[in-house]
Motif scaffolding. Structure first.
Motif, mmCIF file in Angstrom:
data_model
loop_
_atom_site.group_PDB
_atom_site.id
_atom_site.type_symbol
_atom_site.label_atom_id
_atom_site.label_comp_id
_atom_site.label_asym_id
_atom_site.label_seq_id
_atom_site.Cartn_x
_atom_site.Cartn_y
_atom_site.Cartn_z
ATOM 1 N N LEU A 1 0.840 -1.205 0.000
ATOM 2 C CA LEU A 1 0.000 0.000 0.000
ATOM 3 C C LEU A 1 0.875 1.256 0.000
ATOM 4 C CD1 LEU A 1 -2.805 -0.998 2.567
ATOM 5 C CD2 LEU A 1 -2.925 -1.063 0.062
ATOM 6 N N LEU A 2 1.920 1.213 0.803
ATOM 7 C CA LEU A 2 2.826 2.359 0.890
ATOM 8 C C LEU A 2 3.474 2.626 -0.468
ATOM 9 C CD1 LEU A 2 4.620 4.452 2.371
ATOM 10 C CD2 LEU A 2 6.140 2.584 3.012
ATOM 11 N N HIS A 3 3.942 1.553 -1.084
ATOM 12 C CA HIS A 3 4.604 1.669 -2.387
ATOM 13 C C HIS A 3 3.674 2.378 -3.396
ATOM 14 C CE1 HIS A 3 7.084 -0.693 -5.637
ATOM 15 N NE2 HIS A 3 7.254 0.598 -5.709
ATOM 16 N N SER A 4 2.412 1.927 -3.438
ATOM 17 C CA SER A 4 1.459 2.532 -4.369
ATOM 18 C C SER A 4 1.180 3.978 -4.016
ATOM 19 C CB SER A 4 0.132 1.778 -4.334
ATOM 20 O OG SER A 4 0.243 0.644 -5.110
ATOM 21 N N ALA A 5 1.024 4.254 -2.723
ATOM 22 C CA ALA A 5 0.740 5.625 -2.298
ATOM 23 C C ALA A 5 1.882 6.553 -2.696
ATOM 24 C CB ALA A 5 0.519 5.655 -0.790
ATOM 25 N N LEU A 6 3.116 6.085 -2.553
ATOM 26 C CA LEU A 6 4.271 6.920 -2.912
ATOM 27 C C LEU A 6 4.270 7.222 -4.407
ATOM 28 C CD1 LEU A 6 7.025 5.184 -0.759
ATOM 29 C CD2 LEU A 6 6.288 7.571 -0.548
ATOM 30 N N ARG A 7 3.911 6.212 -5.191
ATOM 31 C CA ARG A 7 3.877 6.425 -6.641
ATOM 32 C C ARG A 7 2.766 7.391 -7.027
ATOM 33 N NH1 ARG A 7 6.585 2.413 -9.806
ATOM 34 N NH2 ARG A 7 4.895 2.440 -11.325
ATOM 35 N N LYS A 8 1.674 7.337 -6.270
ATOM 36 C CA LYS A 8 0.573 8.271 -6.550
ATOM 37 C C LYS A 8 0.989 9.704 -6.232
ATOM 38 C CE LYS A 8 -3.504 5.342 -5.684
ATOM 39 N NZ LYS A 8 -3.163 4.205 -6.396
ATOM 40 N N ILE A 9 1.678 9.894 -5.115
ATOM 41 C CA ILE A 9 2.045 11.245 -4.677
ATOM 42 C C ILE A 9 3.256 11.786 -5.443
ATOM 43 C CG2 ILE A 9 2.894 12.595 -2.689
ATOM 44 C CD1 ILE A 9 0.126 11.763 -2.228
ATOM 45 N N LEU A 10 4.283 10.931 -5.610
ATOM 46 C CA LEU A 10 5.538 11.438 -6.170
ATOM 47 C C LEU A 10 5.655 11.213 -7.673
ATOM 48 C CD1 LEU A 10 7.829 10.071 -3.340
ATOM 49 C CD2 LEU A 10 7.090 12.434 -3.611
ATOM 50 N N GLY A 11 5.013 10.170 -8.162
ATOM 51 C CA GLY A 11 5.105 9.869 -9.593
ATOM 52 C C GLY A 11 5.544 8.434 -9.804
ATOM 53 N N PRO A 12 5.238 7.909 -10.999
ATOM 54 C CA PRO A 12 5.493 6.490 -11.247
ATOM 55 C C PRO A 12 6.974 6.143 -11.387
ATOM 56 C CG PRO A 12 4.544 7.536 -13.182
ATOM 57 C CD PRO A 12 4.531 8.568 -12.103
ATOM 58 N N TYR A 13 7.862 7.151 -11.311
ATOM 59 C CA TYR A 13 9.290 6.813 -11.385
ATOM 60 C C TYR A 13 9.781 6.207 -10.060
ATOM 61 C CZ TYR A 13 9.871 11.059 -8.686
ATOM 62 O OH TYR A 13 9.782 11.985 -7.694
ATOM 63 N N VAL A 14 8.966 6.330 -9.030
ATOM 64 C CA VAL A 14 9.363 5.772 -7.733
ATOM 65 C C VAL A 14 9.459 4.254 -7.855
ATOM 66 C CG1 VAL A 14 8.561 5.303 -5.385
ATOM 67 C CG2 VAL A 14 8.382 7.603 -6.323
ATOM 68 N N GLN A 15 10.593 3.712 -7.437
ATOM 69 C CA GLN A 15 10.773 2.256 -7.500
ATOM 70 C C GLN A 15 11.268 1.734 -6.170
ATOM 71 O OE1 GLN A 15 13.206 0.639 -10.485
ATOM 72 N NE2 GLN A 15 11.886 1.273 -12.156
ATOM 73 N N GLN A 16 10.779 0.550 -5.840
ATOM 74 C CA GLN A 16 11.257 -0.089 -4.621
ATOM 75 C C GLN A 16 12.741 -0.414 -4.756
ATOM 76 O OE1 GLN A 16 8.931 -3.332 -3.239
ATOM 77 N NE2 GLN A 16 10.619 -4.262 -2.099
ATOM 78 N N LYS A 17 13.520 -0.069 -3.737
ATOM 79 C CA LYS A 17 14.943 -0.384 -3.764
ATOM 80 C C LYS A 17 15.308 -1.374 -2.668
ATOM 81 C CE LYS A 17 16.410 1.915 -7.245
ATOM 82 N NZ LYS A 17 16.915 1.175 -8.411
ATOM 83 N N GLY A 18 14.384 -1.591 -1.763
ATOM 84 C CA GLY A 18 14.671 -2.551 -0.702
ATOM 85 C C GLY A 18 13.545 -2.538 0.307
ATOM 86 N N SER A 19 13.355 -3.674 0.959
ATOM 87 C CA SER A 19 12.310 -3.743 1.964
ATOM 88 C C SER A 19 12.789 -4.651 3.080
ATOM 89 C CB SER A 19 11.035 -4.302 1.320
ATOM 90 O OG SER A 19 10.170 -4.769 2.326
ATOM 91 N N ASN A 20 12.499 -4.248 4.297
ATOM 92 C CA ASN A 20 12.933 -5.033 5.440
ATOM 93 C C ASN A 20 11.838 -4.927 6.488
ATOM 94 O OD1 ASN A 20 14.055 -4.981 8.245
ATOM 95 N ND2 ASN A 20 15.885 -5.674 7.184
ATOM 96 N N ILE A 21 11.329 -6.095 6.878
ATOM 97 C CA ILE A 21 10.202 -6.094 7.807
ATOM 98 C C ILE A 21 10.521 -6.907 9.051
ATOM 99 C CG2 ILE A 21 7.791 -6.842 8.086
ATOM 100 C CD1 ILE A 21 7.454 -6.334 5.063
ATOM 101 N N THR A 22 10.282 -6.333 10.209
ATOM 102 C CA THR A 22 10.364 -7.095 11.465
ATOM 103 C C THR A 22 8.944 -7.127 12.016
ATOM 104 O OG1 THR A 22 10.632 -5.194 12.920
ATOM 105 C CG2 THR A 22 12.639 -6.057 11.918
#
Ligand code: SER
Length: 588
Positions: free
Chosen positions: A455-476
């Motif tokens: 959801l965060l990834h999509s929201a960022l692309r909506k706000i900043l633009g579709p050039y936003v790409q995931q570069k890494g993810s780390n979940i605890t």
């Protein structure tokens, strides 16, 4: 003479004949797995499937996985220990078990059609049994049916012949390991397969994941019994080529020759360390995740590898910049099979040059200060002083320990590490430990955060633009951490907006759907997929949250966004040039 490339081809064809789907190597930097910094075994990217999630390509898989392991970094320099290596593996996800796994291993190793190794030189070990699980007589019996004589089958305790869970809980089980006798003399009466003297080379490990370790420390039988195997490419070709060490094979020799040419003193161990560490560093730097030397996590491991290489070079009398010239040799050796090395060659060399220069300065300064302290203290150095040395000139702990050892001091490494931990947010030992461990935490908390990440990834692309790409993810279980490409710091208003969009999606109670399809189809349907495309699998899972988000991902995810609670951003910061990081939590 069989090359490394031919071994990989043979292995994968063999398992293709045995109806395995060939899966591409995953990235060295794992996605969504907080328990490891690097992919350290072929099974790491397969954890969700070993835990029961269906794999789109079926129940039999095989791969050639790039791996980084630094747990044994001190051993590097002997005939076979490497921090970076290629691991061939075959998996059964609740399909075949011991009988097939062992007899196929035997067939592949000894048949003239495949490796044609001398069967008289093969030794194996099996699990000896303890209070948690019985002695693995079943495997031993199958080995005997394969004509491995009883006296070449050894039994060992858990420390040697058991794999996993690397985390606290999860699938695990006894393993059976295969060794090749190098013909060297036994180092003593007790020398046997597993001895570190180098007589017996370990080449393959078959793990039989038949237990689940529970949080209470119990070992319950698993419903889905898996096979997880790992064969080291470098070690195995060393044996096939009749060489004494991995460094004499075509995968290392040109680099070792160049290092020898540059060296004034010919210390074999140092030359090997340089070759191993710079090969590892080159592969790490070639990753699309953009790992660069730093003081935390993967960046710290990378920094440590480069710095150890430089320090060993100084011991050999190599002065001036040399790392990138060695990296270029590795690019040449590997770029046919791993084209991202060639694509990233400039970036690899640039980062190596930068780090080498930085470290050369720190080294000169730190060595001077160390000598001063050493004299002042009448030939001693304390843990506190080691830390101060690190703080003032960036002189790494392991360098202080090395120097102290060279001076004949008996250093208690643990005590020194404790001192460092006291002072630092991220303990070095912590990273090492993380590094050794393996199994993903699939608790409900991490599953929720995993969906929140989409959801965060999509929201960022909506706000900043579709050039936003995931570069890494780390979940605890406590938080998510998401790295993405964006040139600028996000404003408070932008962060608020991102939070709002994610929370709206949660409130809309949207179902999360999973489908399987080819990567091409997934892309056509607009799914986000950040793969090294040449190595993408034939079939992938796509998770869709109505029109809001569509991503290729291994999962796991919640069934409906309503399960998530309230999304809250804690922090937004820079990771490196052009890459930002968001840390966020879900509140109940
Ligand atoms: N997971 C086992 C190992 O790494 C077998 O692949 O040795």
């Amino acid at each position: 003479m069989m090359t490394g490339k031919q071994l990989v081809e043979k292995y994968l064809s063999f398992f293709k004949e045995k109806k395995h789907a060939i899966i591409p190597s995953a990235s060295l930097v794992p996605e969504n797995d907080p328990t490891v910094l690097f992919t350290a075994a072929g099974m790491h990217p397969l954890v969700p499937y070993l835990l029961g999630q269906p794999h789109p390509l079926g129940k039999r898989l095989a791969s050639n996985q790039k791996c980084v392991r630094t747990g044994d970094i001190e051993e590097v320099g002997n005939a076979s220990h490497l921090t970076f290596f290629f691991m061939l593996g075959n998996w059964s996800l609740g399909d075949y078990f011991k009988k097939e796994a062992i007899s196929w291993s035997y067939e592949f190793l000894t048949s003239k059609k495949w490796l044609g190794l001398d069967k008289n030189k093969i030794f194996v070990t099996c699990f000896a049994g303890d209070k948690d699980a019985p002695r693995d007589e079943e495997s031993a019996k199958i080995w005997q049916e394969c004509k491995i004589p009883k006296e070449k089958i050894f039994f060992n305790a858990k420390e040697e012949n058991w794999w996993g869970p690397a985390g606290k809980t999860g699938p695990c089980g006894p393993d059976t390991e295969m060794f090749y006798d190098t013909g060297k003399k036994k180092c003593g009466k007790n020398c046997r397969p597993g001895c570190s003297c180098g007589k017996y080379f370990e080449i393959w490990n078959n793990v039989f994941m038949q237990y689940n370790k529970t949080a209470e420390g119990k070992f319950e039988l698993l419903k889905q019994k898996n096979v997880d195997t790992g064969m080291g490419v470098e070690r195995t070709i060393t044996m096939l080529q009749g060489k004494k060490s991995v460094y004499e094979t075509e995968l290392f020799k040109p680099a070792i020759d160049e290092i020898a040419k540059l060296s004034k003193n010919k210390n074999e161990k140092s030359m090997r360390i340089i070759a191993d560490h710079l090969r590892a560093a080159s592969f790490i730097l070639s990753e699309e995740k953009g790992i660069v030397p730093s003081n935390v996590e993967q960046g710290y491991i990378l920094r440590r590898l480069i710095r150890r290489a430089v320090r060993n070079a100084r011991l050999l009398g190599i002065e001036g910049k040399f790392c990138s010239s060695i990296a270029k040799i590795f690019v040449k050796i590997y770029s046919n099979e791993w084209p991202q090395l060639k694509n990233q060659e400039q970036a690899i060399c640039l980062e190596l040059d930068k780090e080498e220069e930085k470290f050369s300065k720190a080294l000169a300064q730190g060595t001077k200060e160390f000598e001063k302290l050493f004299k002042q203290n009448n030939g001693k150095i304390t843990a506190k002083e080691a830390f101060l040395l690190y703080q003032s000139s960036g002189f790494p702990l392991e360098m202080t320990i090395d120097l102290a050892k060279e001076k004949g001091l008996d250093i208690n490494k643990k005590e020194f590490e404790k001192e460092f931990e006291k002072h630092q947010a991220l303990s070095r030992k912590g990273s090492e430990q993380k590094f050794k461990s393996g199994l993903q935490d699939n608790s409900i908390e991490t599953t929720k955060l995993h969906t929140a990440t989409h959801l965060l990834h999509s929201a960022l692309r909506k706000i900043l633009g579709p050039y936003v790409q995931q570069k890494g993810s780390n979940i605890t279980p406590e938080r998510l951490r998401f790295d993405f490409s964006n040139p600028d710091k996000l404003t408070d208003a932008q962060l608020k907006e991102v939070e709002k969009i994610v929370n709206e999606a949660i409130q809309k109670e949207i179902p999360v759907q999973r489908e399987e399809m080819s990567l091409e189809e997934a892309r056509k349907k607009g799914a986000l997929a950040f793969f090294e495309s040449k190595y993408a699998p034939e079939k992938v899972s796509v998770y869709t949250i109505n029109s809001f988000s569509k991503e290729v991902c291994t999962g796991p995810h919640v069934k409906n966004t309503s399960e998530l609670g309230k999304f809250k951003i804690l922090k937004e910061e820079s990771v490196s040039a052009g890459i930002r990081r968001i840390k966020a939590i879900l509140e109940k």
